[in-house]
Design a protein around this motif. Structure first.
Motif, PDB file in Angstrom:
ATOM      1  N   LEU A  17       0.750  -1.274  -0.048  1.00  0.00           N
ATOM      2  CA  LEU A  17       0.081   0.091  -0.049  1.00  0.00           C
ATOM      3  C   LEU A  17       0.859   1.265   0.025  1.00  0.00           C
ATOM      4  O   LEU A  17       0.654   2.319  -0.613  1.00  0.00           O
ATOM      5  CB  LEU A  17      -0.791   0.162   1.392  1.00  0.00           C
ATOM      6  CG  LEU A  17      -2.029  -0.830   1.144  1.00  0.00           C
ATOM      7  CD1 LEU A  17      -2.666  -1.311   2.367  1.00  0.00           C
ATOM      8  CD2 LEU A  17      -2.942  -0.681   0.108  1.00  0.00           C
ATOM      9  N   ASP A  18       1.960   1.273   0.711  1.00  0.00           N
ATOM     10  CA  ASP A  18       2.780   2.332   0.759  1.00  0.00           C
ATOM     11  C   ASP A  18       3.456   2.580  -0.440  1.00  0.00           C
ATOM     12  O   ASP A  18       3.578   3.766  -1.059  1.00  0.00           O
ATOM     13  CB  ASP A  18       3.960   2.107   1.701  1.00  0.00           C
ATOM     14  CG  ASP A  18       5.157   3.169   1.841  1.00  0.00           C
ATOM     15  OD1 ASP A  18       4.745   4.254   1.983  1.00  0.00           O
ATOM     16  OD2 ASP A  18       6.152   3.216   1.235  1.00  0.00           O
ATOM     17  N   ALA A  19       3.902   1.452  -1.374  1.00  0.00           N
ATOM     18  CA  ALA A  19       4.184   1.693  -2.574  1.00  0.00           C
ATOM     19  C   ALA A  19       3.366   2.139  -3.534  1.00  0.00           C
ATOM     20  O   ALA A  19       3.567   3.060  -4.444  1.00  0.00           O
ATOM     21  CB  ALA A  19       5.060   0.152  -3.148  1.00  0.00           C
ATOM     22  N   GLY A  24       3.301   5.943  -6.059  1.00  0.00           N
ATOM     23  CA  GLY A  24       2.820   5.730  -7.219  1.00  0.00           C
ATOM     24  C   GLY A  24       3.191   4.566  -8.194  1.00  0.00           C
ATOM     25  O   GLY A  24       3.150   4.579  -9.308  1.00  0.00           O
ATOM     26  N   LEU A  25       3.518   3.493  -7.322  1.00  0.00           N
ATOM     27  CA  LEU A  25       3.940   2.301  -8.197  1.00  0.00           C
ATOM     28  C   LEU A  25       2.625   1.206  -8.338  1.00  0.00           C
ATOM     29  O   LEU A  25       1.888   1.182  -7.686  1.00  0.00           O
ATOM     30  CB  LEU A  25       4.924   1.327  -7.456  1.00  0.00           C
ATOM     31  CG  LEU A  25       6.339   2.038  -7.281  1.00  0.00           C
ATOM     32  CD1 LEU A  25       7.116   1.195  -6.450  1.00  0.00           C
ATOM     33  CD2 LEU A  25       7.085   2.574  -8.498  1.00  0.00           C
ATOM     34  N   HIS A 312      -6.042   5.104  -7.990  1.00  0.00           N
ATOM     35  CA  HIS A 312      -5.538   5.810  -6.856  1.00  0.00           C
ATOM     36  C   HIS A 312      -3.850   6.464  -7.351  1.00  0.00           C
ATOM     37  O   HIS A 312      -3.715   7.242  -6.914  1.00  0.00           O
ATOM     38  CB  HIS A 312      -5.315   5.026  -5.798  1.00  0.00           C
ATOM     39  CG  HIS A 312      -6.477   4.321  -5.266  1.00  0.00           C
ATOM     40  ND1 HIS A 312      -7.395   5.166  -4.530  1.00  0.00           N
ATOM     41  CD2 HIS A 312      -6.890   3.224  -5.333  1.00  0.00           C
ATOM     42  CE1 HIS A 312      -8.443   4.319  -4.273  1.00  0.00           C
ATOM     43  NE2 HIS A 312      -8.039   3.113  -4.649  1.00  0.00           N
ATOM     44  N   ARG A 313      -3.360   6.054  -8.584  1.00  0.00           N
ATOM     45  CA  ARG A 313      -2.170   6.378  -8.820  1.00  0.00           C
ATOM     46  C   ARG A 313      -2.284   7.354 -10.374  1.00  0.00           C
ATOM     47  O   ARG A 313      -1.413   8.310 -10.370  1.00  0.00           O
ATOM     48  CB  ARG A 313      -1.342   5.337  -9.464  1.00  0.00           C
ATOM     49  CG  ARG A 313      -0.770   4.057  -8.440  1.00  0.00           C
ATOM     50  CD  ARG A 313      -0.095   3.225  -9.044  1.00  0.00           C
ATOM     51  NE  ARG A 313      -0.706   2.264 -10.085  1.00  0.00           N
ATOM     52  CZ  ARG A 313      -0.376   2.449 -11.375  1.00  0.00           C
ATOM     53  NH1 ARG A 313       0.377   3.330 -11.903  1.00  0.00           N
ATOM     54  NH2 ARG A 313      -0.954   1.479 -12.309  1.00  0.00           N
ATOM     55  N   VAL A 314      -3.131   6.766 -10.875  1.00  0.00           N
ATOM     56  CA  VAL A 314      -2.964   7.817 -12.312  1.00  0.00           C
ATOM     57  C   VAL A 314      -3.764   9.178 -12.097  1.00  0.00           C
ATOM     58  O   VAL A 314      -4.848   9.459 -11.546  1.00  0.00           O
ATOM     59  CB  VAL A 314      -3.974   7.046 -13.148  1.00  0.00           C
ATOM     60  CG1 VAL A 314      -4.196   7.788 -14.558  1.00  0.00           C
ATOM     61  CG2 VAL A 314      -3.260   5.680 -13.661  1.00  0.00           C
ATOM     62  N   ARG A 315      -2.873  10.125 -12.620  1.00  0.00           N
ATOM     63  CA  ARG A 315      -3.598  11.797 -12.688  1.00  0.00           C
ATOM     64  C   ARG A 315      -3.813  12.190 -14.002  1.00  0.00           C
ATOM     65  O   ARG A 315      -3.403  11.524 -14.976  1.00  0.00           O
ATOM     66  CB  ARG A 315      -2.482  12.639 -11.755  1.00  0.00           C
ATOM     67  CG  ARG A 315      -2.301  12.003 -10.578  1.00  0.00           C
ATOM     68  CD  ARG A 315      -3.187  12.269  -9.383  1.00  0.00           C
ATOM     69  NE  ARG A 315      -2.842  11.795  -8.134  1.00  0.00           N
ATOM     70  CZ  ARG A 315      -3.163  10.787  -7.428  1.00  0.00           C
ATOM     71  NH1 ARG A 315      -3.873   9.764  -8.286  1.00  0.00           N
ATOM     72  NH2 ARG A 315      -2.760  10.430  -6.222  1.00  0.00           N
TER      73      ARG A 315
END
Length: 419
Positions: A17-19, A24-25, A312-315
């Motif tokens: 979860l931290d990654a 952003g991995l 949750h990663r993609v902006r």
């Protein structure tokens, strides 16, 4: 407690979860490093399941946590991460409350154990529950609402609530195989099916591939020995489809590890293809080809139910950068077709910027649209009025839904020459 059962898997889930959330991995890319201390396959699977459960329900888990604290915990606080894991166990995976909290308290040794224990206890005494329909991250919901409307948002929320079914593609139509056939050479199996234990795995007669992901290669039809390029090919489901359909396939990818995975899939299935390690922007075929399948690198927001981390990663800036790359790849590949040759462009994205927005540029590159007909698609999937294909999680809702794809087919302007 530090050596208690399952603690190593919880520590690995915390690292996962931290990654994803802090660094952003991608979840799958971070798994090997996060699970490096785990020696049992079951522990590795548990760590992945815990992290995925948190990511599927993250907005709602955070809302519960915030409802039980005087001030919101920082987004990257270890206490918040531990509470997310504890609540996901209790509210999603069905772990008894006492076990859920006992297995995460060691994650905050030397930290706010009393806070974590207190917040979790407060929520359990309230008998809280997660909503039946999960909340999507705010930015994602806004983008998709503008593009696709409320019905799609509701369908996407329902789709992310649980793991997706397992789809198999077959080299030839199977005579007897469990599962639901939603298209020729296809079977759909329940989520969690252990594919390596299914009949025929070692013999290589099938491979895992979502039904939507199988459409691009289906639209090229039978190869008859003609030459096709599969660009950005790994892990290779579409390469296998093309080879099984009689195309002479050159499969290109710029990632050695992913190309090795494609090589393994070819070895298992016994299907032929030439593999090339190269970047599309730096490489060119020795001669024009009959067909090109360009499944371009994208945000992968269309496969969110299999990879919930993407939400949750993609902006927005990532989507814009990828769309620019897709345009460059499409323009370059268009010049490699023979006159009359066919190119199928696809992205596993639910962002119009990575799909419909490329149509004008494709025509500017000398590509003429070849509309897809309804009878070329699996039942229940229809082309849009312009003859392109847009799959959404609202499609085939009673059959397990679909991943999100955009697919368009083009022909190189000019007359086809004699072979």
């Amino acid at each position: 407690m530090a050596d208690g059962p399952g603690l190593a898997a919880r520590r690995a889930a915390l690292r996962l979860l931290d990654a994803v959330l802090r660094r952003g991995l991608p979840l799958e890319a971070a798994l090997d490093a996060a699970a490096r201390e785990l020696t049992r396959g079951d522990d590795r699977a548990l760590a992945h399941a815990l992290a995925a459960a948190v990511l599927r329900r993250l907005p709602d888990l955070d809302a519960l946590i915030d409802s039980a604290t005087a001030r919101p915990l920082p987004a990257d606080a270890k206490a918040r991460f531990a509470l997310r894991i504890a609540l996901a166990q209790a509210l999603v995976l069905g772990t008894p409350g006492h076990a859920a909290i006992a297995t995460v308290l060691p994650l905050v040794d030397g930290g706010p154990r009393k806070l974590v224990h207190g917040v979790f206890g407060t929520l359990m005494r309230r008998r809280v529950a997660l909503p039946a329909r999960p909340s999507l991250p705010g930015g994602v919901a806004q983008r998709w609402l503008a593009a696709w409307g409320r019905d799609m948002i509701d369908a996407a929320a329902e789709a992310i609530a649980a793991p997706a079914p397992i789809d198999l593609s077959f080299a030839v139509e199977p005579e007897a195989f469990d599962g639901v056939a939603l298209a020729p050479r296809h079977r759909r199996l329940p989520p969690g099916t252990r594919v390596t234990e299914l009949p025929g795995y070692a013999e290589g007669g099938w491979w895992v591939q979502d039904l939507a992901a199988s459409i691009p290669a289906r639209l090229l039809g039978a190869g008859g020995g003609r030459q096709a390029l599969d660009l950005c090919a790994a892990p290779g489901g579409k390469t296998l489809q093309l080879a099984a359909a009689g195309w002479r396939v050159t499969a290109l990818d710029n990632a050695p590890a992913r190309l090795d995975r494609l090589r393994d899939n070819l070895a298992r299935t016994g299907l032929p293809a030439e593999l090339v390690l190269a970047d599309v922007l730096d490489w060119a075929p020795p001669a024009p080809v009959d067909a090109i399948l360009l499944d371009a690198p994208c945000s992968a927001t269309g496969i969110f139910r299999r990879h919930p981390d993407v939400l949750h990663r993609v902006r927005a800036k990532d989507i814009a950068a990828l769309a620019e790359l897709q345009g460059r790849l499409l323009a370059r590949a268009a010049g490699w077709l023979r006159p009359g040759g066919i190119l199928v462009f696809a992205t596993c994205s639910l962002e119009p910027q990575e799909g419909e927005a490329h149509l004008a540029a494709a025509e500017a590159a000398g590509l003429e649209p070849v509309p897809v007909l309804a009878d070329e698609l699996p039942p229940g999937i229809l082309p849009d009025p312009r003859g392109h294909v847009r799959t959404l999680p609202s499609i085939l809702a009673d059959q397990g839904r679909l991943d999100g794809f955009f697919i368009a087919r083009f022909r190189r302007a000019g007359q086809a020459g004699a072979d």
